[in-house]
Write a protein that holds these residues in place. Sequence first.
Motif, PDB file in Angstrom:
ATOM      1  N   GLN A  86       0.830  -1.203   0.000  1.00  0.00           N
ATOM      2  CA  GLN A  86       0.000   0.000   0.000  1.00  0.00           C
ATOM      3  C   GLN A  86       0.870   1.261   0.000  1.00  0.00           C
ATOM      4  OE1 GLN A  86      -2.365  -0.859   3.571  1.00  0.00           O
ATOM      5  NE2 GLN A  86      -4.198  -0.845   2.266  1.00  0.00           N
ATOM      6  N   THR A  87       1.918   1.260   0.806  1.00  0.00           N
ATOM      7  CA  THR A  87       2.833   2.397   0.862  1.00  0.00           C
ATOM      8  C   THR A  87       3.481   2.617  -0.496  1.00  0.00           C
ATOM      9  OG1 THR A  87       3.279   2.039   3.221  1.00  0.00           O
ATOM     10  CG2 THR A  87       4.910   3.333   1.996  1.00  0.00           C
ATOM     11  N   LEU A  88       3.939   1.540  -1.144  1.00  0.00           N
ATOM     12  CA  LEU A  88       4.552   1.639  -2.464  1.00  0.00           C
ATOM     13  C   LEU A  88       3.569   2.241  -3.467  1.00  0.00           C
ATOM     14  CD1 LEU A  88       6.918   1.049  -4.409  1.00  0.00           C
ATOM     15  CD2 LEU A  88       5.938  -1.252  -4.702  1.00  0.00           C
ATOM     16  N   LYS A  89       2.339   1.785  -3.447  1.00  0.00           N
ATOM     17  CA  LYS A  89       1.320   2.292  -4.366  1.00  0.00           C
ATOM     18  C   LYS A  89       1.096   3.789  -4.146  1.00  0.00           C
ATOM     19  CE  LYS A  89      -2.327   2.521  -7.038  1.00  0.00           C
ATOM     20  NZ  LYS A  89      -2.158   2.711  -8.457  1.00  0.00           N
ATOM     21  N   GLU A 159      14.059  -9.320 -11.002  1.00  0.00           N
ATOM     22  CA  GLU A 159      14.189 -10.716 -11.435  1.00  0.00           C
ATOM     23  C   GLU A 159      13.827 -10.888 -12.907  1.00  0.00           C
ATOM     24  OE1 GLU A 159      12.200 -13.334  -8.645  1.00  0.00           O
ATOM     25  OE2 GLU A 159      13.872 -13.117  -7.230  1.00  0.00           O
ATOM     26  N   GLY A 160      14.013  -9.842 -13.692  1.00  0.00           N
ATOM     27  CA  GLY A 160      13.786  -9.932 -15.137  1.00  0.00           C
ATOM     28  C   GLY A 160      12.376  -9.527 -15.533  1.00  0.00           C
ATOM     29  N   ASN A 161      11.411 -10.412 -15.316  1.00  0.00           N
ATOM     30  CA  ASN A 161      10.037 -10.107 -15.716  1.00  0.00           C
ATOM     31  C   ASN A 161       9.161  -9.620 -14.557  1.00  0.00           C
ATOM     32  OD1 ASN A 161       9.755 -12.528 -14.361  1.00  0.00           O
ATOM     33  ND2 ASN A 161       8.472 -13.490 -15.910  1.00  0.00           N
ATOM     34  N   HIS A 162       9.750  -9.506 -13.370  1.00  0.00           N
ATOM     35  CA  HIS A 162       8.991  -8.984 -12.221  1.00  0.00           C
ATOM     36  C   HIS A 162       9.946  -8.451 -11.151  1.00  0.00           C
ATOM     37  CE1 HIS A 162       9.827 -13.133 -10.822  1.00  0.00           C
ATOM     38  NE2 HIS A 162       9.820 -12.598  -9.617  1.00  0.00           N
ATOM     39  N   TRP A 163       9.382  -7.699 -10.227  1.00  0.00           N
ATOM     40  CA  TRP A 163      10.128  -7.218  -9.051  1.00  0.00           C
ATOM     41  C   TRP A 163       9.790  -8.124  -7.878  1.00  0.00           C
ATOM     42  CZ3 TRP A 163      13.927  -3.808  -9.039  1.00  0.00           C
ATOM     43  CH2 TRP A 163      14.038  -2.929 -10.108  1.00  0.00           C
ATOM     44  N   ASP A 164      10.802  -8.667  -7.240  1.00  0.00           N
ATOM     45  CA  ASP A 164      10.672  -9.496  -6.038  1.00  0.00           C
ATOM     46  C   ASP A 164      10.975  -8.577  -4.855  1.00  0.00           C
ATOM     47  OD1 ASP A 164      10.777 -12.344  -4.718  1.00  0.00           O
ATOM     48  OD2 ASP A 164      12.575 -11.299  -4.007  1.00  0.00           O
ATOM     49  N   VAL A 165       9.976  -8.314  -4.027  1.00  0.00           N
ATOM     50  CA  VAL A 165      10.135  -7.343  -2.941  1.00  0.00           C
ATOM     51  C   VAL A 165      10.102  -8.048  -1.590  1.00  0.00           C
ATOM     52  CG1 VAL A 165       9.255  -5.221  -1.898  1.00  0.00           C
ATOM     53  CG2 VAL A 165       8.992  -5.600  -4.364  1.00  0.00           C
ATOM     54  N   THR A 166      11.122  -7.789  -0.778  1.00  0.00           N
ATOM     55  CA  THR A 166      11.173  -8.314   0.589  1.00  0.00           C
ATOM     56  C   THR A 166      10.794  -7.186   1.530  1.00  0.00           C
ATOM     57  OG1 THR A 166      12.991  -9.767  -0.063  1.00  0.00           O
ATOM     58  CG2 THR A 166      12.592  -9.494   2.314  1.00  0.00           C
ATOM     59  N   TYR A 167       9.688  -7.398   2.244  1.00  0.00           N
ATOM     60  CA  TYR A 167       9.182  -6.400   3.189  1.00  0.00           C
ATOM     61  C   TYR A 167       9.614  -6.769   4.609  1.00  0.00           C
ATOM     62  CZ  TYR A 167       6.334  -4.285  -0.425  1.00  0.00           C
ATOM     63  OH  TYR A 167       5.916  -3.641  -1.552  1.00  0.00           O
ATOM     64  N   TYR A 168      10.572  -6.025   5.134  1.00  0.00           N
ATOM     65  CA  TYR A 168      10.976  -6.184   6.526  1.00  0.00           C
ATOM     66  C   TYR A 168      10.082  -5.332   7.422  1.00  0.00           C
ATOM     67  CZ  TYR A 168      15.126  -8.216   4.415  1.00  0.00           C
ATOM     68  OH  TYR A 168      15.967  -9.000   3.679  1.00  0.00           O
ATOM     69  N   ASN A 169       9.408  -4.354   6.823  1.00  0.00           N
ATOM     70  CA  ASN A 169       8.507  -3.458   7.554  1.00  0.00           C
ATOM     71  C   ASN A 169       7.509  -2.877   6.562  1.00  0.00           C
ATOM     72  OD1 ASN A 169       9.591  -0.875   6.390  1.00  0.00           O
ATOM     73  ND2 ASN A 169      11.455  -1.688   7.339  1.00  0.00           N
ATOM     74  N   CYS A 170       6.659  -2.000   7.031  1.00  0.00           N
ATOM     75  CA  CYS A 170       5.570  -1.477   6.190  1.00  0.00           C
ATOM     76  C   CYS A 170       5.995  -0.313   5.310  1.00  0.00           C
ATOM     77  CB  CYS A 170       4.385  -1.083   7.051  1.00  0.00           C
ATOM     78  SG  CYS A 170       4.707   0.339   8.113  1.00  0.00           S
ATOM     79  N   GLY A 171       7.246   0.056   5.322  1.00  0.00           N
ATOM     80  CA  GLY A 171       7.726   1.111   4.437  1.00  0.00           C
ATOM     81  C   GLY A 171       7.339   2.514   4.843  1.00  0.00           C
ATOM     82  N   GLY A 172       7.109   2.715   6.113  1.00  0.00           N
ATOM     83  CA  GLY A 172       6.773   4.059   6.591  1.00  0.00           C
ATOM     84  C   GLY A 172       5.286   4.318   6.667  1.00  0.00           C
ATOM     85  N   CYS A 173       4.502   3.276   6.775  1.00  0.00           N
ATOM     86  CA  CYS A 173       3.039   3.440   6.805  1.00  0.00           C
ATOM     87  C   CYS A 173       2.590   4.230   8.033  1.00  0.00           C
ATOM     88  CB  CYS A 173       2.347   2.095   6.807  1.00  0.00           C
ATOM     89  SG  CYS A 173       2.767   1.035   8.200  1.00  0.00           S
TER      90      CYS A 173
END
Length: 173
Positions: A86-89, A159-173
Amino acid sequence: METRRTKNGRLRSAVTALTLVVAPGIVVVGGAGDAVAATKISHATATSMFRDVGITWSSSGGCSNRNNATCTSFDQLNLTSAQGAQTLKRASGCGLNITGGTETGHASGTYSHWNGYKLDFGKAICLTNYIKNNFTYIGLRGDGAAQWQSGSGNVYADEGNHWDVTYYNCGGC
């Protein structure tokens, strides 16, 4: 918060319990010094959270069964991973389509898809530009995927055809 008198008569305050409302209907309670485990959410909760901000999702199998590798499932996703999406969006303004969640078939490990820490996003020019222009390049992963790290510490691997995202936290939500 609890207030007590010390032996010398001074007042001392201490947090003895923590109640945290992390999302409607989701409450985490812990005592002082407790490590709070990742809060897991259901597929229905995750899809509602994604729908609320305009994130879409798809699967090659057109399904959401966690035990089927052709599905895209969000069962047992960490709440912070959903909040991170949600934060990324909100921050990027990009159209986001999730193509991988907690379903079987991804690499194992502590910070894995299965354990609720990762989401895959379909490649799009807007998202790629946002990541590369706003996050810090941190080098290649062991499998050769180039990685960028957000200010909050989450890691975005190309990863070429997609983004592989590792969420250690909510990104500042």
